[in-house]
Write an enzyme that holds these catalytic residues in place. Structure first.
Site, PDB file in Angstrom:
ATOM      1  N   PRO A   1      91.866  50.037  91.015  1.00 43.63           N
ATOM      2  CA  PRO A   1      92.262  49.047  90.318  1.00 43.63           C
ATOM      3  C   PRO A   1      93.913  50.920  89.757  1.00 43.63           C
ATOM      4  CG  PRO A   1      90.724  49.266  88.809  1.00 43.63           C
ATOM      5  CD  PRO A   1      90.571  49.783  89.954  1.00 43.63           C
TER       6      PRO A   1
ATOM      7  N   GLU B   1      81.490  50.978  86.301  1.00 47.09           N
ATOM      8  CA  GLU B   1      82.820  51.204  85.627  1.00 47.09           C
ATOM      9  C   GLU B   1      83.769  52.237  86.181  1.00 47.09           C
ATOM     10  OE1 GLU B   1      81.094  49.857  84.111  1.00 47.09           O
ATOM     11  OE2 GLU B   1      81.801  48.152  82.808  1.00 47.09           O
TER      12      GLU B   1
ATOM     13  N   ARG C   1      96.333  40.518 110.785  1.00 51.14           N
ATOM     14  CA  ARG C   1      97.707  39.886 111.096  1.00 51.14           C
ATOM     15  C   ARG C   1      99.255  40.305 111.693  1.00 51.14           C
ATOM     16  NH1 ARG C   1     101.319  38.360 107.435  1.00 51.14           N
ATOM     17  NH2 ARG C   1     101.665  36.071 108.727  1.00 51.14           N
TER      18      ARG C   1
ATOM     19  N   ASP D   1     108.031  37.381 108.288  1.00 46.46           N
ATOM     20  CA  ASP D   1     107.105  37.148 106.722  1.00 46.46           C
ATOM     21  C   ASP D   1     108.787  37.513 106.017  1.00 46.46           C
ATOM     22  OD1 ASP D   1     105.508  35.600 108.363  1.00 46.46           O
ATOM     23  OD2 ASP D   1     103.600  37.604 108.276  1.00 46.46           O
TER      24      ASP D   1
HETATM   25  N1  ADE Z   1      89.359  47.261  91.794  1.00 47.31           N
HETATM   26  C1  ADE Z   1      89.198  46.412  90.855  1.00 47.31           C
HETATM   27  N2  ADE Z   1      90.625  45.673  90.357  1.00 47.31           N
HETATM   28  C2  ADE Z   1      90.905  46.614  91.553  1.00 47.31           C
HETATM   29  C3  ADE Z   1      91.861  46.098  91.759  1.00 47.31           C
HETATM   30  N3  ADE Z   1      93.446  45.469  91.167  1.00 47.31           N
HETATM   31  N4  ADE Z   1      92.507  46.747  93.470  1.00 47.31           N
HETATM   32  C4  ADE Z   1      91.645  47.395  94.093  1.00 47.31           C
HETATM   33  N5  ADE Z   1      90.578  47.372  93.796  1.00 47.31           N
HETATM   34  C5  ADE Z   1      90.055  46.633  92.853  1.00 47.31           C
END
Ligand code: ADE
Length: 248
Positions: free
Chosen positions: A94, A121, A159, A174
């Site tokens: 994330p 974590e 794709r 697209d």
């Molecule tokens: N791992 C946990 N959350 C994620 C996300 N939003 N994007 C990529 N990998 C992740």
């Protein structure tokens, strides 16, 4: 293209790659997806892949050594067999740069990709500093691991590979490929429950249809994702259309 995915949960990749466009691409040898279990690169009796965080704190951190070993082993087999150039090593997290259609195009130009699915974590920072070449997030929310994110990235990339979709044109039209959302589409019947397909689409006039579609794409983007218009490649007339709509 060869895609290598490092994960602690190989079974999560069983079904997504066994249907539809993926299956065709894999069966047609346009792409090969290798799933590697990080646990297979441990050497202790318990196959330990995670450990406590230095300095204290809740949660377990993925250890660096099995991940380094896995990536190095994959890279050397790629080099031995195929002599590929720089292979991107991407951590799904994330904290990464936000995935987009542009990044999908960028990745689709490589012959090999290595994707690492983070878990728990976090991952030992030395993996980020000395192994990974890119970090990608699929959105501002937290998943329980990088596996679903890797599936999203692989889908968007595969794709785009030549020959995977029926016609090259469909990927170019697209939503997002043009910087705009896609125009509305209809199929038969021409009238359903009294709702008619826009006349112009039945006219057979290709120039008119193209013009209508482009306008609809601009309108739709303006209504739903106005921030995309700043970067979209619009002609003067289309810019004027946007300005007029903003005033009305
Ligand atoms: N791992 C946990 N959350 C994620 C996300 N939003 N994007 C990529 N990998 C992740």
């Amino acid at each position: 293209m060869q895609i290598n995915i490092l994960t602690l949960f190989p079974q999560m990749f069983d079904s997504p790659f066994s249907a539809s466009i993926f299956k065709r691409a894999i069966d047609g040898k346009l792409v090969r997806v290798n799933i590697h279990n990080i646990r297979d690169y441990t050497h202790d009796k318990h196959h330990t892949v995670d450990d406590y965080t230095y300095g204290g704190g809740a949660g377990m951190i993925l250890k660096s050594d099995p991940i380094f070993e896995a990536v190095e082993s994959i890279k050397s087999s790629i080099r031995l067999k195929e002599g590929a150039g720089v292979v991107p090593v991407i951590l799904l997290t994330p904290q990464g740069r936000l995935f987009s259609q542009q990044i999908a195009w960028e990745l689709s130009r490589h012959s090999h990709l290595i994707l690492i699915c983070g878990r728990y974590e976090g991952v030992d920072e030395r993996v980020l500093e000395h192994l990974v070449t890119d970090e990608i997030s699929i959105g501002d929310y937290v998943l329980s691991g990088g596996e679903l994110a890797a599936i999203v990235v692989v889908d968007a990339v595969v794709r785009l590979l030549p020959g995977v979709l029926g016609s090259e044109a469909s990927a170019l039209d697209d939503s997002h490929a043009t910087g705009l959302l896609e125009y509305p589409q209809y199929t038969r019947p021409a009238v359903y429950r009294g709702w008619a397909v826009p006349e112009v689409l039945l006219s057979g006039n290709h120039a008119q249809i193209a013009k209508w579609r482009r306008e609809q794409a601009v309108l739709r983007t303006m209504k739903r994702r106005p921030e995309l218009l700043d970067k979209a490649n619009l002609c003067l007339e289309e810019r004027q259309l946007v300005e007029d709509l903003k005033q009305s």
